[in-house]
Scaffold this active site. Sequence first.
Site, mmCIF file in Angstrom:
data_model
loop_
_atom_site.group_PDB
_atom_site.id
_atom_site.type_symbol
_atom_site.label_atom_id
_atom_site.label_comp_id
_atom_site.label_asym_id
_atom_site.label_seq_id
_atom_site.Cartn_x
_atom_site.Cartn_y
_atom_site.Cartn_z
ATOM 1 N N GLU A 254 0.850 -1.202 0.000
ATOM 2 C CA GLU A 254 0.000 0.000 0.000
ATOM 3 C C GLU A 254 0.870 1.230 0.000
ATOM 4 O O GLU A 254 2.003 1.191 0.461
ATOM 5 C CB GLU A 254 -0.849 0.041 1.293
ATOM 6 C CG GLU A 254 -1.783 -1.120 1.432
ATOM 7 C CD GLU A 254 -2.236 -1.314 2.877
ATOM 8 O OE1 GLU A 254 -2.250 -0.346 3.656
ATOM 9 O OE2 GLU A 254 -2.555 -2.460 3.218
ATOM 10 N N LYS A 256 2.168 4.551 1.553
ATOM 11 C CA LYS A 256 2.203 5.111 2.916
ATOM 12 C C LYS A 256 1.874 6.591 2.792
ATOM 13 O O LYS A 256 2.656 7.372 2.283
ATOM 14 C CB LYS A 256 3.565 4.896 3.561
ATOM 15 C CG LYS A 256 3.595 5.317 5.017
ATOM 16 C CD LYS A 256 4.870 4.825 5.693
ATOM 17 C CE LYS A 256 4.869 5.045 7.195
ATOM 18 N NZ LYS A 256 4.896 6.424 7.602
ATOM 19 N N ARG A 261 -3.147 9.427 11.497
ATOM 20 C CA ARG A 261 -3.941 8.210 11.657
ATOM 21 C C ARG A 261 -5.327 8.539 12.199
ATOM 22 O O ARG A 261 -5.444 9.365 13.115
ATOM 23 C CB ARG A 261 -3.207 7.300 12.650
ATOM 24 C CG ARG A 261 -3.779 5.909 12.816
ATOM 25 C CD ARG A 261 -3.288 5.035 11.704
ATOM 26 N NE ARG A 261 -3.664 3.646 11.843
ATOM 27 C CZ ARG A 261 -2.835 2.693 12.251
ATOM 28 N NH1 ARG A 261 -1.607 2.985 12.627
ATOM 29 N NH2 ARG A 261 -3.228 1.439 12.295
ATOM 30 N N ARG A 277 -4.450 8.480 16.685
ATOM 31 C CA ARG A 277 -3.635 7.293 16.965
ATOM 32 C C ARG A 277 -3.542 7.032 18.471
ATOM 33 O O ARG A 277 -3.419 5.899 18.897
ATOM 34 C CB ARG A 277 -2.259 7.560 16.378
ATOM 35 C CG ARG A 277 -1.213 6.571 16.714
ATOM 36 C CD ARG A 277 -0.036 6.883 15.845
ATOM 37 N NE ARG A 277 1.128 6.182 16.304
ATOM 38 C CZ ARG A 277 2.195 6.015 15.558
ATOM 39 N NH1 ARG A 277 2.245 6.501 14.348
ATOM 40 N NH2 ARG A 277 3.228 5.377 16.024
ATOM 41 N N GLU A 306 -6.073 6.995 7.361
ATOM 42 C CA GLU A 306 -5.208 8.169 7.496
ATOM 43 C C GLU A 306 -5.951 9.366 6.893
ATOM 44 O O GLU A 306 -6.586 9.212 5.839
ATOM 45 C CB GLU A 306 -3.931 7.873 6.690
ATOM 46 C CG GLU A 306 -2.823 8.848 6.841
ATOM 47 C CD GLU A 306 -1.824 8.489 7.952
ATOM 48 O OE1 GLU A 306 -2.094 7.604 8.780
ATOM 49 O OE2 GLU A 306 -0.771 9.139 7.980
ATOM 50 N N PHE A 346 -7.490 1.990 5.170
ATOM 51 C CA PHE A 346 -6.752 0.785 4.791
ATOM 52 C C PHE A 346 -7.157 -0.434 5.614
ATOM 53 O O PHE A 346 -6.603 -1.510 5.424
ATOM 54 C CB PHE A 346 -5.233 1.005 4.839
ATOM 55 C CG PHE A 346 -4.736 1.742 6.053
ATOM 56 C CD1 PHE A 346 -4.659 1.106 7.270
ATOM 57 C CD2 PHE A 346 -4.323 3.060 5.949
ATOM 58 C CE1 PHE A 346 -4.180 1.769 8.377
ATOM 59 C CE2 PHE A 346 -3.840 3.739 7.059
ATOM 60 C CZ PHE A 346 -3.771 3.096 8.275
ATOM 61 N N ARG A 434 3.372 -3.463 17.639
ATOM 62 C CA ARG A 434 4.328 -3.027 16.624
ATOM 63 C C ARG A 434 5.090 -4.274 16.201
ATOM 64 O O ARG A 434 6.200 -4.536 16.650
ATOM 65 C CB ARG A 434 5.275 -1.977 17.206
ATOM 66 C CG ARG A 434 6.098 -1.265 16.165
ATOM 67 C CD ARG A 434 7.049 -0.285 16.806
ATOM 68 N NE ARG A 434 6.427 0.918 17.318
ATOM 69 C CZ ARG A 434 5.941 1.895 16.569
ATOM 70 N NH1 ARG A 434 6.034 1.829 15.270
ATOM 71 N NH2 ARG A 434 5.391 2.947 17.120
ATOM 72 N N LYS A 440 6.967 -0.774 7.415
ATOM 73 C CA LYS A 440 7.104 0.428 6.586
ATOM 74 C C LYS A 440 8.471 0.307 5.946
ATOM 75 O O LYS A 440 9.457 -0.002 6.612
ATOM 76 C CB LYS A 440 6.958 1.702 7.407
ATOM 77 C CG LYS A 440 7.806 1.767 8.631
ATOM 78 C CD LYS A 440 7.498 2.989 9.446
ATOM 79 C CE LYS A 440 8.177 2.848 10.791
ATOM 80 N NZ LYS A 440 7.917 3.856 11.741
HETATM 81 P P1 AMP Z 1 5.255 5.629 11.436
HETATM 82 O O1 AMP Z 1 4.387 6.709 12.028
HETATM 83 O O2 AMP Z 1 6.388 6.140 10.635
HETATM 84 O O3 AMP Z 1 5.597 4.563 12.458
HETATM 85 O O4 AMP Z 1 4.357 4.866 10.360
HETATM 86 C C1 AMP Z 1 3.148 4.267 10.687
HETATM 87 C C2 AMP Z 1 2.029 5.239 10.349
HETATM 88 O O5 AMP Z 1 1.909 5.412 8.944
HETATM 89 C C3 AMP Z 1 0.669 4.724 10.746
HETATM 90 O O6 AMP Z 1 0.391 4.927 12.112
HETATM 91 C C4 AMP Z 1 -0.256 5.523 9.860
HETATM 92 O O7 AMP Z 1 -0.568 6.749 10.498
HETATM 93 C C5 AMP Z 1 0.606 5.837 8.642
HETATM 94 N N1 AMP Z 1 0.149 5.201 7.407
HETATM 95 C C6 AMP Z 1 0.071 5.805 6.207
HETATM 96 N N2 AMP Z 1 -0.351 4.973 5.261
HETATM 97 C C7 AMP Z 1 -0.555 3.770 5.847
HETATM 98 C C8 AMP Z 1 -0.993 2.492 5.373
HETATM 99 N N3 AMP Z 1 -1.287 2.267 4.097
HETATM 100 N N4 AMP Z 1 -1.078 1.489 6.305
HETATM 101 C C9 AMP Z 1 -0.776 1.698 7.589
HETATM 102 N N5 AMP Z 1 -0.350 2.886 8.096
HETATM 103 C C10 AMP Z 1 -0.235 3.914 7.226
#
Ligand code: AMP
Length: 578
Positions: A254, A256, A261, A277, A306, A346, A434, A440
């Site tokens: 998907e 990102k 969130r 979140r 998101e 998503f 997590r 990611k």
């Molecule tokens: P990070 O904040 O860098 O840990 O990345 C995770 C965050 O990416 C999630 O909490 C979401 O807010 C965001 N996000 C964006 N697109 C997606 C997606 N397709 N699936 C899951 N999380 C996503």
Amino acid sequence: MEFATFADHCAAIEAEPADLEITAHVADLLTEAGTDLEVVARFVQGQVFPAWDGRKLDVGPRTCYEAIARAAGPNVTDDDVEDDVASVGEIGAVAAGYEFGGQAGLGAFGGGAASGTGALAVGEIHASLEALATTDGDGSHGTKVDRLFSLFNRCTPLEARYLARLVLGEMRIGVGFGTVRDAIVEAFDVPVEAVVRAQQVSNDYGRVARVARADGQAALEGLTLEVGRPVQAMLAQAGTVTDALEAWGDAAVEWKYDGARVQVHYVPGEGSWVFSRNMEDVTDALPEVVEFAEDTIQCPVILDGEVVAVDDAGTPLAFQAVLRRFRRKHDVARAREDVRLTPVFFDCLHVDGEDLLEAPLETRHERLTELLGTASAGTSAGEAPNLAVGGGPANRWFTDDPDRIEAIDAAALEAGHEGIMLKDPTSTYDPGRRGKQWLKRKPDVETLDCVVTGAEWGEGRRATFLGTFEVSVRVADTGDDGAGGYATVGKVATGITDETLAALTERLEGYIRTEDGKTVDIDPAVVFEVGYEEIQPSPTYDSGYALRFPRFVGVRADKTPGDADSLERLERLYADTT
Ligand code: AMP
């Protein structure tokens, strides 16, 4: 339960270094908690309210110091308390150092539920803190101080130690979620899996403890999600395409999205809730999300996604734009005119009475598609959801093809998003986790500046462009002419738009040395900045190494081949990561 008993347990737990013993202490505490079980299970973790509950005490340190100073008598000021905290390092020890009691004052008479006398009870403190959380508006500071004063004024030193920490959210006695989970298992003889699951759906260890004690495993298994109560968001780890494909065979890929969130709860005709979140209620700040749900969905749902800020064409704006909207309490309508938000979803955790936490991602994907339609699953990687239309499903592809994943990543970056998420298609939705089920994609470690030494003509629409580029690093001078040489490290084919391909072809054509079918040799002249996931030893290329997932970042017009990165640097980078 008397608060003194609770405080005694806390002191014993705090003094205990061994985890197993701590769990046993907490289990005893839960067993003895009687009708206060729910509250005790939260207090011992330093929480006043269930995790799903948006209420906050909103007591700052100064308010707490003021209440403590007043209870400690006329010789102690707020500043004294603050100074002591600065030198001792934590509020508990400072609060335990004063003599409380006997201070008559406004609060002792006007403090509502807490203005009683005698031993403090856990339930009484909880009721008083609940009232404090709803104290708001003009004069609320004074009311809060009064309420806290009337509690501290009845505390023994040990009670004051834990009350002060509880109020300021600094319990720190070594009891985390895991300890309470294990203590519930031990105290009420229920399986750990049932406790974990019950906590995930209810998001409240207090309730889990009560249900476990009252009706055991079957009742825990009977707990369900409630639309309107947030669950913890599933989180992602950093990982590579290689990690994903090696572990799962194929992956759900998907984009990102670079936004914030949101978890959306909606019951047609009854209400909509949007949670951040951290499970904060942000509904009022995001009317677009509510409108989207009202316009699109016909049954009760819990969706995960998101919100992205977009311009009129649907192009994402910088993350700061989302922040300007996200927790706004005032002037929402005006802010909405400046920054438009669009939700992309998503995941779905609940649809029409059915909880989906334990269903595999593939199934949740189907349910989401039934609800919201398809964004672009199964279509070419470049196709994006139309963010200009006011929301919809996130795009998702199921694939085992690394080149396809690479192309999806390139398209996401080009469309202004952060990159890609890789998800295990068989994975369940694990709130708060997590884990390795959601990855990611790691940003490139460090880029390399490589010389283009070859290429291949493209196909079809791209037949007049050079496509795949062979890239090389510099090898130290060997010959008398000082020219040195170049050793190949990979082929770059992704991350390049047609427009750039045309420009690169024009630039490189003049340096073509030989052609053999589609393959051309190119004299070293042009330097590419190349991104990659990792460096691997490989017999395929002259350098002995291969770049995994090499990606075109740009032309280093400021560099000549002599300035390109050397084999030595490549070896050093490889050594650094092993
Ligand atoms: P990070 O904040 O860098 O840990 O990345 C995770 C965050 O990416 C999630 O909490 C979401 O807010 C965001 N996000 C964006 N697109 C997606 C997606 N397709 N699936 C899951 N999380 C996503």
